[in-house]
Design a protein around this motif. Structure first.
Motif, mmCIF file in Angstrom:
data_model
loop_
_atom_site.group_PDB
_atom_site.id
_atom_site.type_symbol
_atom_site.label_atom_id
_atom_site.label_comp_id
_atom_site.label_asym_id
_atom_site.label_seq_id
_atom_site.Cartn_x
_atom_site.Cartn_y
_atom_site.Cartn_z
ATOM 1 N N ASP A 17 0.810 -1.217 0.000
ATOM 2 C CA ASP A 17 0.000 0.000 0.000
ATOM 3 C C ASP A 17 0.846 1.271 0.000
ATOM 4 O O ASP A 17 0.322 2.373 0.132
ATOM 5 N N GLY A 18 2.174 1.126 -0.139
ATOM 6 C CA GLY A 18 3.034 2.292 -0.207
ATOM 7 C C GLY A 18 3.465 2.831 1.131
ATOM 8 O O GLY A 18 4.088 3.899 1.191
ATOM 9 N N SER A 19 3.188 2.110 2.199
ATOM 10 C CA SER A 19 3.680 2.505 3.518
ATOM 11 C C SER A 19 4.933 1.696 3.824
ATOM 12 O O SER A 19 5.400 0.903 3.013
ATOM 13 N N LEU A 20 5.488 1.918 5.009
ATOM 14 C CA LEU A 20 6.756 1.298 5.357
ATOM 15 C C LEU A 20 6.609 0.305 6.498
ATOM 16 O O LEU A 20 5.814 0.503 7.415
ATOM 17 N N LYS A 21 7.398 -0.765 6.422
ATOM 18 C CA LYS A 21 7.412 -1.787 7.461
ATOM 19 C C LYS A 21 8.653 -1.561 8.327
ATOM 20 O O LYS A 21 9.780 -1.726 7.854
ATOM 21 N N PRO A 22 8.460 -1.168 9.576
ATOM 22 C CA PRO A 22 9.585 -0.732 10.410
ATOM 23 C C PRO A 22 10.689 -1.775 10.571
ATOM 24 O O PRO A 22 11.876 -1.434 10.495
ATOM 25 N N PHE A 23 10.341 -3.032 10.825
ATOM 26 C CA PHE A 23 11.382 -4.015 11.084
ATOM 27 C C PHE A 23 12.252 -4.276 9.855
ATOM 28 O O PHE A 23 13.494 -4.224 9.954
ATOM 29 N N PRO A 24 11.677 -4.560 8.666
ATOM 30 C CA PRO A 24 12.532 -4.718 7.483
ATOM 31 C C PRO A 24 13.341 -3.456 7.175
ATOM 32 O O PRO A 24 14.466 -3.543 6.678
ATOM 33 N N LEU A 25 12.761 -2.293 7.476
ATOM 34 C CA LEU A 25 13.487 -1.042 7.265
ATOM 35 C C LEU A 25 14.729 -0.988 8.151
ATOM 36 O O LEU A 25 15.840 -0.699 7.683
ATOM 37 N N ALA A 26 14.546 -1.281 9.425
ATOM 38 C CA ALA A 26 15.673 -1.240 10.355
ATOM 39 C C ALA A 26 16.729 -2.268 9.977
ATOM 40 O O ALA A 26 17.936 -1.983 10.010
ATOM 41 N N MET A 27 16.305 -3.460 9.600
ATOM 42 C CA MET A 27 17.255 -4.504 9.235
ATOM 43 C C MET A 27 18.034 -4.126 7.973
ATOM 44 O O MET A 27 19.242 -4.374 7.883
ATOM 45 N N GLY A 28 17.343 -3.522 7.003
ATOM 46 C CA GLY A 28 18.026 -3.103 5.787
ATOM 47 C C GLY A 28 19.083 -2.057 6.045
ATOM 48 O O GLY A 28 20.154 -2.060 5.414
ATOM 49 N N MET A 29 18.812 -1.166 6.991
ATOM 50 C CA MET A 29 19.793 -0.140 7.333
ATOM 51 C C MET A 29 20.970 -0.732 8.102
ATOM 52 O O MET A 29 22.119 -0.385 7.875
ATOM 53 N N LEU A 30 20.678 -1.661 9.021
ATOM 54 C CA LEU A 30 21.736 -2.235 9.850
ATOM 55 C C LEU A 30 22.679 -3.128 9.058
ATOM 56 O O LEU A 30 23.848 -3.262 9.408
ATOM 57 N N LYS A 31 22.177 -3.737 8.000
ATOM 58 C CA LYS A 31 23.018 -4.630 7.207
ATOM 59 C C LYS A 31 24.118 -3.871 6.464
ATOM 60 O O LYS A 31 25.164 -4.441 6.161
ATOM 61 N N GLN A 32 23.859 -2.615 6.147
ATOM 62 C CA GLN A 32 24.840 -1.806 5.421
ATOM 63 C C GLN A 32 24.989 -0.450 6.115
ATOM 64 O O GLN A 32 24.505 0.567 5.623
ATOM 65 N N PRO A 33 25.632 -0.410 7.261
ATOM 66 C CA PRO A 33 25.656 0.824 8.060
ATOM 67 C C PRO A 33 26.351 1.987 7.371
ATOM 68 O O PRO A 33 25.921 3.135 7.530
ATOM 69 N N ILE A 34 27.409 1.711 6.609
ATOM 70 C CA ILE A 34 28.109 2.819 5.945
ATOM 71 C C ILE A 34 27.234 3.393 4.834
ATOM 72 O O ILE A 34 27.098 4.615 4.700
ATOM 73 N N ALA A 35 26.640 2.500 4.039
ATOM 74 C CA ALA A 35 25.735 2.964 2.986
ATOM 75 C C ALA A 35 24.539 3.679 3.585
ATOM 76 O O ALA A 35 24.061 4.679 3.043
ATOM 77 N N ALA A 36 24.034 3.177 4.718
ATOM 78 C CA ALA A 36 22.894 3.810 5.380
ATOM 79 C C ALA A 36 23.253 5.201 5.877
ATOM 80 O O ALA A 36 22.473 6.152 5.750
ATOM 81 N N THR A 37 24.453 5.338 6.457
ATOM 82 C CA THR A 37 24.896 6.643 6.930
ATOM 83 C C THR A 37 25.009 7.630 5.779
ATOM 84 O O THR A 37 24.596 8.789 5.886
ATOM 85 N N ARG A 38 25.574 7.164 4.660
ATOM 86 C CA ARG A 38 25.694 8.042 3.500
ATOM 87 C C ARG A 38 24.314 8.457 2.979
ATOM 88 O O ARG A 38 24.087 9.606 2.602
ATOM 89 N N LEU A 39 23.366 7.510 2.953
ATOM 90 C CA LEU A 39 22.013 7.835 2.498
ATOM 91 C C LEU A 39 21.357 8.862 3.407
ATOM 92 O O LEU A 39 20.732 9.815 2.935
ATOM 93 N N ILE A 40 21.515 8.695 4.710
ATOM 94 C CA ILE A 40 20.914 9.641 5.654
ATOM 95 C C ILE A 40 21.518 11.034 5.475
ATOM 96 O O ILE A 40 20.801 12.041 5.427
ATOM 97 N N ARG A 41 22.842 11.088 5.351
ATOM 98 C CA ARG A 41 23.490 12.387 5.208
ATOM 99 C C ARG A 41 23.090 13.065 3.905
ATOM 100 O O ARG A 41 22.839 14.270 3.868
#
Length: 323
Positions: free
Chosen positions: A281-305
């Motif tokens: 439905d175009g919303s976000l699932k918190p747990f898969p979101l968190a896991m996706g970020m944790l698996k690639q912390p450097i890429a996640a940090t760059r995306l956030i910045r």
């Protein structure tokens, strides 16, 4: 009237839910000199935004054919070309969709309204050098992927979609809060053994409104190599997930639609693959979101910045367009 003296005649802004929606609301909320446009928070992805807009068209007040609202789509996007980097402002000329039909000789194309696009580009061109950084002192929900807005129920005309209720939201990652003055060390990123600092435009003089072709995808394009390949295959400059679908619904109805986005990730690096975190439905699932970020912390940090930088510019663009 000279274009440089004209007011952007947009009455509706469509913006993806979450941080992008909040950034636009913060910008528009600073404007007091004219009637404010209606801001609608749309879901993530082609099918959800199609359903949302079709429902909105059925449930909202009937528009007279001679005075349909002029619509501006705003938000963040990813770069498919080394010519465009984090913080760059882009105005869409047209939008293509990733085509799964291999037999089709040409990609599907939807045009933005040329007159409204010219007016928007002229307005941004005149004021591009005035676009500055508004300075978040904390990390608001970074782009579409940290959204809290509910897009299932389209608001009525006249409802500014919570305009007066938005505020920055602080996020915490497993690495703690990032110090904006101290970039993280860059290591191996998805198989790239050598990395270099992401180019981020900070000078206001560098920010020009570039006319581009957008590509809409049904998933997050996270790989730098795929970004470059898609850019070449479709002759596209940037990628999003809602542009083509929005034009496909509104263009046949006679709406004038223009699109302005700000780049939040460039084509040089991978970002986390957060596609599994997006629900049907175009919303976000918190747990898969968190896991996706944790698996690639450097890429996640760059995306956030990069997203924070893009959001700052996006907020200022909304002020400049409508003030």
């Amino acid at each position: 009237m000279n274009l440089s003296q004209a007011t952007i005649p947009v009455t509706i802004i469509l913006v993806p839910q979450g941080a992008e929606y909040q950034a636009i609301c913060r910008g528009i909320n600073q404007i007091t000199s004219r009637p404010l446009p209606l801001i609608l928070s749309i879901p993530i992805g082609a099918e959800p935004v199609t359903q949302y807009l079709e429902t909105w068209l059925k449930t909202t007040t009937n528009f007279p054919q001679h005075s349909l609202p002029k619509v501006l789509v705003m938000g963040l996007c990813g770069s498919l070309s080394p010519n465009y980097s984090v913080g760059d402002i882009v105005v869409y000329n047209d939008c293509v969709a990733i085509d799964r039909n291999q037999d089709r000789p040409q990609p599907l194309v939807q045009q933005c309204c040329s007159q409204l696009t010219s007016l928007v580009q002229q307005q941004l061109g005149n004021k591009a050098n005035s676009v500055g950084d508004s300075g978040y002192d904390c990390a608001p929900l970074a782009p579409q992927f940290w959204g809290e807005q509910n897009s299932k129920s389209p608001p009525k005309l006249g409802d500014l979609g919570g305009l007066s209720k938005t505020k920055p939201t602080r996020i915490h990652t497993s690495m703690g809060e990032q110090n904006s003055q101290s970039p993280p060390e860059l290591g191996d990123l998805g198989g790239l053994s050598k990395t270099k600092p992401t180019r981020i435009h900070t000078s206001t003089q560098q920010r020009q409104a570039n006319l581009v072709r957008g590509l809409s995808s049904d998933r997050i394009i996270w790989s730098s190599s795929e970004k470059r390949q898609l850019g070449q295959s479709y002759q596209a400059d940037v990628v999003d997930m809602e542009g083509f679908a929005t034009l496909s619904v509104l263009n046949p109805k006679g709406f004038a639609v223009a699109m302005v986005r700000v780049i939040s990730d460039d084509s040089d690096y991978n970002i986390p693959d957060l596609t599994p975190a997006i629900s049907a439905d175009g919303s976000l699932k918190p747990f898969p979101l968190a896991m996706g970020m944790l698996k690639q912390p450097i890429a996640a940090t760059r995306l956030i910045r990069g997203s924070l930088r893009g959001l700052k510019v996006l907020q200022q663009v909304s002020i400049r367009l409508f003030s």
